[in-house]
Design an enzyme around this catalytic site. Sequence first.
Site, PDB file in Angstrom:
ATOM      1  N   CYS A  43       0.821  -1.213   0.000  1.00 45.28           N
ATOM      2  CA  CYS A  43       0.000   0.000   0.000  1.00 45.28           C
ATOM      3  C   CYS A  43       0.854   1.262   0.000  1.00 45.28           C
ATOM      4  O   CYS A  43       0.641   2.171  -0.794  1.00 45.28           O
ATOM      5  CB  CYS A  43      -0.947  -0.007   1.201  1.00 45.28           C
ATOM      6  SG  CYS A  43      -1.952   1.483   1.324  1.00 45.28           S
ATOM      7  N   CYS A  48      -1.543   1.616  -3.056  1.00 43.30           N
ATOM      8  CA  CYS A  48      -2.603   2.609  -2.855  1.00 43.30           C
ATOM      9  C   CYS A  48      -2.100   4.052  -2.774  1.00 43.30           C
ATOM     10  O   CYS A  48      -2.634   4.938  -3.451  1.00 43.30           O
ATOM     11  CB  CYS A  48      -3.380   2.318  -1.561  1.00 43.30           C
ATOM     12  SG  CYS A  48      -3.538   0.587  -1.127  1.00 43.30           S
ATOM     13  N   LYS A  51      -0.148   5.393  -5.972  1.00 42.12           N
ATOM     14  CA  LYS A  51      -1.117   5.397  -7.073  1.00 42.12           C
ATOM     15  C   LYS A  51      -2.104   6.551  -6.921  1.00 42.12           C
ATOM     16  O   LYS A  51      -2.446   7.225  -7.906  1.00 42.12           O
ATOM     17  CB  LYS A  51      -1.858   4.072  -7.115  1.00 42.12           C
ATOM     18  CG  LYS A  51      -2.904   3.968  -8.212  1.00 42.12           C
ATOM     19  CD  LYS A  51      -3.689   2.679  -8.068  1.00 42.12           C
ATOM     20  CE  LYS A  51      -4.439   2.652  -6.736  1.00 42.12           C
ATOM     21  NZ  LYS A  51      -5.113   1.360  -6.492  1.00 42.12           N
ATOM     22  N   TYR A 178      -9.612  -3.386 -10.914  1.00 46.27           N
ATOM     23  CA  TYR A 178      -9.460  -1.989 -10.495  1.00 46.27           C
ATOM     24  C   TYR A 178      -8.075  -1.438 -10.831  1.00 46.27           C
ATOM     25  O   TYR A 178      -7.937  -0.265 -11.202  1.00 46.27           O
ATOM     26  CB  TYR A 178      -9.774  -1.845  -9.003  1.00 46.27           C
ATOM     27  CG  TYR A 178      -8.749  -2.397  -8.054  1.00 46.27           C
ATOM     28  CD1 TYR A 178      -7.758  -1.594  -7.518  1.00 46.27           C
ATOM     29  CD2 TYR A 178      -8.777  -3.734  -7.658  1.00 46.27           C
ATOM     30  CE1 TYR A 178      -6.814  -2.093  -6.638  1.00 46.27           C
ATOM     31  CE2 TYR A 178      -7.841  -4.250  -6.781  1.00 46.27           C
ATOM     32  CZ  TYR A 178      -6.865  -3.428  -6.273  1.00 46.27           C
ATOM     33  OH  TYR A 178      -5.931  -3.940  -5.402  1.00 46.27           O
ATOM     34  N   GLU A 182      -7.693   1.837 -13.150  1.00 50.37           N
ATOM     35  CA  GLU A 182      -7.102   3.027 -12.531  1.00 50.37           C
ATOM     36  C   GLU A 182      -5.911   3.530 -13.334  1.00 50.37           C
ATOM     37  O   GLU A 182      -5.805   4.728 -13.632  1.00 50.37           O
ATOM     38  CB  GLU A 182      -6.698   2.706 -11.090  1.00 50.37           C
ATOM     39  CG  GLU A 182      -7.896   2.567 -10.170  1.00 50.37           C
ATOM     40  CD  GLU A 182      -7.544   2.082  -8.778  1.00 50.37           C
ATOM     41  OE1 GLU A 182      -8.377   2.256  -7.874  1.00 50.37           O
ATOM     42  OE2 GLU A 182      -6.446   1.509  -8.592  1.00 50.37           O
ATOM     43  N   HIS A 437     -27.283  21.409   0.110  1.00 48.98           N
ATOM     44  CA  HIS A 437     -27.416  21.911  -1.258  1.00 48.98           C
ATOM     45  C   HIS A 437     -26.534  23.129  -1.485  1.00 48.98           C
ATOM     46  O   HIS A 437     -26.404  23.974  -0.589  1.00 48.98           O
ATOM     47  CB  HIS A 437     -28.886  22.291  -1.511  1.00 48.98           C
ATOM     48  CG  HIS A 437     -29.153  22.754  -2.900  1.00 48.98           C
ATOM     49  ND1 HIS A 437     -29.199  21.899  -3.979  1.00 48.98           N
ATOM     50  CD2 HIS A 437     -29.367  24.004  -3.383  1.00 48.98           C
ATOM     51  CE1 HIS A 437     -29.444  22.591  -5.068  1.00 48.98           C
ATOM     52  NE2 HIS A 437     -29.557  23.869  -4.736  1.00 48.98           N
ATOM     53  N   GLU A 442     -26.017  15.224  -2.022  1.00 53.94           N
ATOM     54  CA  GLU A 442     -27.429  15.341  -1.686  1.00 53.94           C
ATOM     55  C   GLU A 442     -28.293  14.411  -2.519  1.00 53.94           C
ATOM     56  O   GLU A 442     -29.423  14.088  -2.129  1.00 53.94           O
ATOM     57  CB  GLU A 442     -27.901  16.787  -1.862  1.00 53.94           C
ATOM     58  CG  GLU A 442     -27.982  17.251  -3.314  1.00 53.94           C
ATOM     59  CD  GLU A 442     -28.536  18.667  -3.429  1.00 53.94           C
ATOM     60  OE1 GLU A 442     -29.612  18.933  -2.844  1.00 53.94           O
ATOM     61  OE2 GLU A 442     -27.890  19.501  -4.099  1.00 53.94           O
TER      62      GLU A 442
END
Length: 448
Positions: A43, A48, A51, A178, A182, A437, A442
């Site tokens: 990682c 992770c 990356k 993934y 990615e 908002h 939302e």
Amino acid sequence: MADYDYDLFTIGAGSGGVRASRVAAAHGAKVAVAEEYRVGGTCVIRGCVPKKMLVYGAHFAEDVQDARNFGWTMETCRFDWKVLRDNVLKDVDRLNGLYTQTLENHGVEIIPQRATVSGPNEVTLGDGRKVTARHILIAVGARPLIPECKGHELGITSNEVFHLDELPRRILIAGGGYIANEFAGIFNEFGTHVTIINRSDTLLRGYDQSLRDRLLQISVMKGIDFRFNASFRGIEKTEDGCLRVSMTNHDDLEVDCVLFATGRIPNTEGLGLEAAGVTLGERGAIAVDDYGTTNVPSIHAVGDVTDRVQLTPVAIREGQAFADTLFGDKPTKVSHDCIPSAVFSHPPIAAVGLTESEARNKFGTIKIYQSDFRPMKNVLAGRNERSLYKMVCNAADGRILGIHMIGPDSPEIMQAAAVAVKVGLTKDDFDATVAIHPTMAEELVLLK
């Protein structure tokens, strides 16, 4: 009780191993960690974290274009791969130092050598020295799987991609998961022509069909090419230094770089586990019980090496639970249900819980709520890219079974939404929550 050199000897200083070792030491155990490369694991060193830095860097390509409609003019703008690469690697060095410091501050001995298991309570170090431990923890993670084909040594994996001397003009990325998607998004934004080759016609298996279809649509719009139902026949270097790739069902392709992103397999090869009597499962995964213990009571495993859920936060949870169970007098199991996940593609995907098809198979009657919208920023930027939020609910009681999102900042939004799904909230609970908002988030409380 027999005397041992250590209460716990951990092999591997990645996310799971570091957490388990630190917590065990905090509980009063005498702990050592053997790590043959660098503290931090996949990682931090080659996964992770670096990356995600590249993902951030790639996003500026679109931001620079979009800025014009927001009144910003940048006369001179160019991208320097080496600047980003070197800064990312510099931050990896910083994190490696922090992880090392964390272990040392907790009194954990770090042994910078390869270690193998030579008995239920014995470890052999790279220099030939043997040490004993009341408990041995295997936390060596996983490694990239490289397809077997002629010339495969000419390709690279996610381990080497962070060290490229220069950006390739054309890259072929193998895989549909993934990692492939990615890096496809990253290189495409950097101006590299990207082609994805995949053995099947499915991207991101395990994610909701609606999100997979949307990402494919957007990726094609961005200029990424796809070659589905294709397997490698071979890779060869041409006279001008390029790579010619031959594959099934498609014409040959000439590129400057081949990146294998075809999955990861447990890194158990050569660890001596079979000789110690440890049961290994499919692909070399270490079989463990709910507490991370193998069929040999003194040998344990956490993280990717068990091949249950290959995610950093899961490895950390498993390491924490292992240490609390064994040394903190606090038996703890890790639930592998309802784990949120993200794909840092362009745009990113986030999901938690059951997909629509999984929910139908399990519950029969379900209700689907969706919002297919164009983010406000994209409207003013003149970008046609649309986001999609999807909620899967049990028709019987309205309980939310899954939430699936593709769009800007989806992973950031999903973290809070995942809590709601984990604790079993209903669609009515979301409907009763006032929206913030104007935000993209939302949409989750306004789904129809």
